[in-house]
Design a protein around this motif. Structure first.
Motif, mmCIF file in Angstrom:
data_model
loop_
_atom_site.group_PDB
_atom_site.id
_atom_site.type_symbol
_atom_site.label_atom_id
_atom_site.label_comp_id
_atom_site.label_asym_id
_atom_site.label_seq_id
_atom_site.Cartn_x
_atom_site.Cartn_y
_atom_site.Cartn_z
ATOM 1 N N UNK A 1 0.821 -1.207 0.000
ATOM 2 C CA UNK A 1 0.000 0.000 0.000
ATOM 3 C C UNK A 1 0.855 1.257 0.000
ATOM 4 N N UNK A 2 0.255 2.344 -0.468
ATOM 5 C CA UNK A 2 0.849 3.666 -0.385
ATOM 6 C C UNK A 2 0.122 4.413 0.724
ATOM 7 N N UNK A 3 0.866 4.830 1.719
ATOM 8 C CA UNK A 3 0.292 5.582 2.819
ATOM 9 C C UNK A 3 0.705 7.034 2.658
ATOM 10 N N UNK A 4 -0.288 7.922 2.626
ATOM 11 C CA UNK A 4 0.023 9.336 2.441
ATOM 12 C C UNK A 4 -0.870 10.197 3.326
ATOM 13 N N UNK A 5 -0.376 11.394 3.627
ATOM 14 C CA UNK A 5 -1.118 12.329 4.470
ATOM 15 C C UNK A 5 -1.713 13.422 3.599
ATOM 16 N N UNK A 6 -3.015 13.581 3.672
ATOM 17 C CA UNK A 6 -3.707 14.673 3.000
ATOM 18 C C UNK A 6 -4.407 15.491 4.073
ATOM 19 N N UNK B 1 -5.385 16.474 7.499
ATOM 20 C CA UNK B 1 -5.405 15.734 8.764
ATOM 21 C C UNK B 1 -5.656 14.250 8.567
ATOM 22 N N UNK B 2 -5.850 13.834 7.324
ATOM 23 C CA UNK B 2 -6.180 12.438 7.040
ATOM 24 C C UNK B 2 -4.943 11.634 6.655
ATOM 25 N N UNK B 3 -4.904 10.400 7.109
ATOM 26 C CA UNK B 3 -3.895 9.452 6.650
ATOM 27 C C UNK B 3 -4.606 8.429 5.771
ATOM 28 N N UNK B 4 -4.250 8.409 4.499
ATOM 29 C CA UNK B 4 -4.905 7.538 3.534
ATOM 30 C C UNK B 4 -4.013 6.357 3.188
ATOM 31 N N UNK B 5 -4.647 5.233 2.924
ATOM 32 C CA UNK B 5 -3.926 4.024 2.540
ATOM 33 C C UNK B 5 -4.538 3.480 1.257
ATOM 34 N N UNK B 6 -3.712 3.369 0.215
ATOM 35 C CA UNK B 6 -4.198 3.013 -1.114
ATOM 36 C C UNK B 6 -3.322 1.939 -1.748
ATOM 37 N N UNK B 7 -3.929 1.118 -2.589
ATOM 38 C CA UNK B 7 -3.159 0.238 -3.459
ATOM 39 C C UNK B 7 -3.640 0.462 -4.879
ATOM 40 N N UNK B 8 -2.872 0.009 -5.851
ATOM 41 C CA UNK B 8 -3.182 0.344 -7.239
ATOM 42 C C UNK B 8 -3.232 -0.886 -8.137
ATOM 43 N N UNK B 9 -3.908 -0.688 -9.262
ATOM 44 C CA UNK B 9 -3.972 -1.688 -10.330
ATOM 45 C C UNK B 9 -3.678 -0.980 -11.652
#
Length: 256
Positions: A206-211, A213-221
């Protein structure tokens, strides 16, 4: 890049680590004829060029270059994405982008430049450290280690480096992606990065990034066309982002 057909053939044979004998076996061609093609003592037929190109898994642009060097016409077109002939494929991409909302989806070319995307992706690009660039790699290069947006920068950077290396090997040393790989691989933060294994990160990286105040966790296809013959469209891919947790899913649904 080499200019004669023989030089081009030798370049790709060596790049794919074939001996003349091994390539002649794979391409169902006598080793003597192959040697004559490399030295210029024999002129190849169109069928021979295409057979060797397929055996060597040459990029479409290099196939065209080899054909031209042999005095033959190009095999593949290289149209602009706006060309009428590519409209059905572009319509398919637009459909993917629209249907993937509210999750981000971007369209990238061979050099990892963003050439399109849906509104959620464009909004995300605005807050990631692209610094005016539209190259995905620049978002990583511009990230401030003292105030990072990418919370697992090293993991994502090493994964990106390996992807670039694989694509550069396939595309060849003179390709845009090879130049991008060279630029990224010399980044100081990658010097001491752990490149051993990703097994500790679970079944999905996963890619963890801060936007904000949010911490987002994403994966890609990655989605790409398997049957298109045009060079430009063949190098065009759609990268789809998916939520790796409920908080990320709720964030994008709320901002739709």
């Amino acid at each position: 890049m080499a200019s004669t057909f023989g030089q081009i053939l030798k370049h790709w044979r060596e790049a794919r680590r074939y001996s003349q004998l091994a390539l002649s076996v794979e391409a169902d061609m006598s080793s003597r004829h192959l040697s004559f093609l490399e030295t210029g003592r024999s002129k190849p037929s169109r069928a021979s060029v295409l057979r060797l190109a397929r055996t060597l898994d040459m990029p479409r642009a290099s196939v065209n270059e080899a054909l031209k060097a042999a005095g033959l016409s190009a095999e593949y077109s290289a149209l602009a994405l706006s060309a009428t002939e590519l409209a059905p494929a572009m319509d398919a991409i637009d459909l993917i982008l629209k249907n993937h909302a509210p999750m981000p989806a971007i369209v990238i070319d061979e050099a990892w430049m963003i050439v399109g995307g849906n509104p959620p992706a464009m909004a995300m690009i605005d807050v990631l450290p692209f610094a005016g660039s539209l190259c995905i790699v620049d978002a990583l290069l511009n990230d401030d280690p003292d105030a990072p947006i990418f919370l697992n920068w090293e993991t994502i950077a090493v994964w990106t480096l390996l992807r670039l290396q694989n694509e550069a090997t396939k595309a060849g040393a003179d390709s845009a992606v090879a130049a991008l790989y060279q630029r990224f691989s010399t980044h100081p933060r990658l010097k001491d990065a752990n490149q051993a294994s990703f097994s500790d990160y679970g079944p999905v990286l996963t890619m963890r990034c801060r936007l904000g105040d949010m911490e987002l966790s994403l994966f890609t296809m990655i989605a790409e066309f398997s049957t298109v013959q045009d060079i430009t469209m063949n190098e065009t891919r759609v990268e789809l982002f998916f939520p790796a947790d409920e908080a990320t899913k709720a964030f994008f649904e709320a901002t739709a």
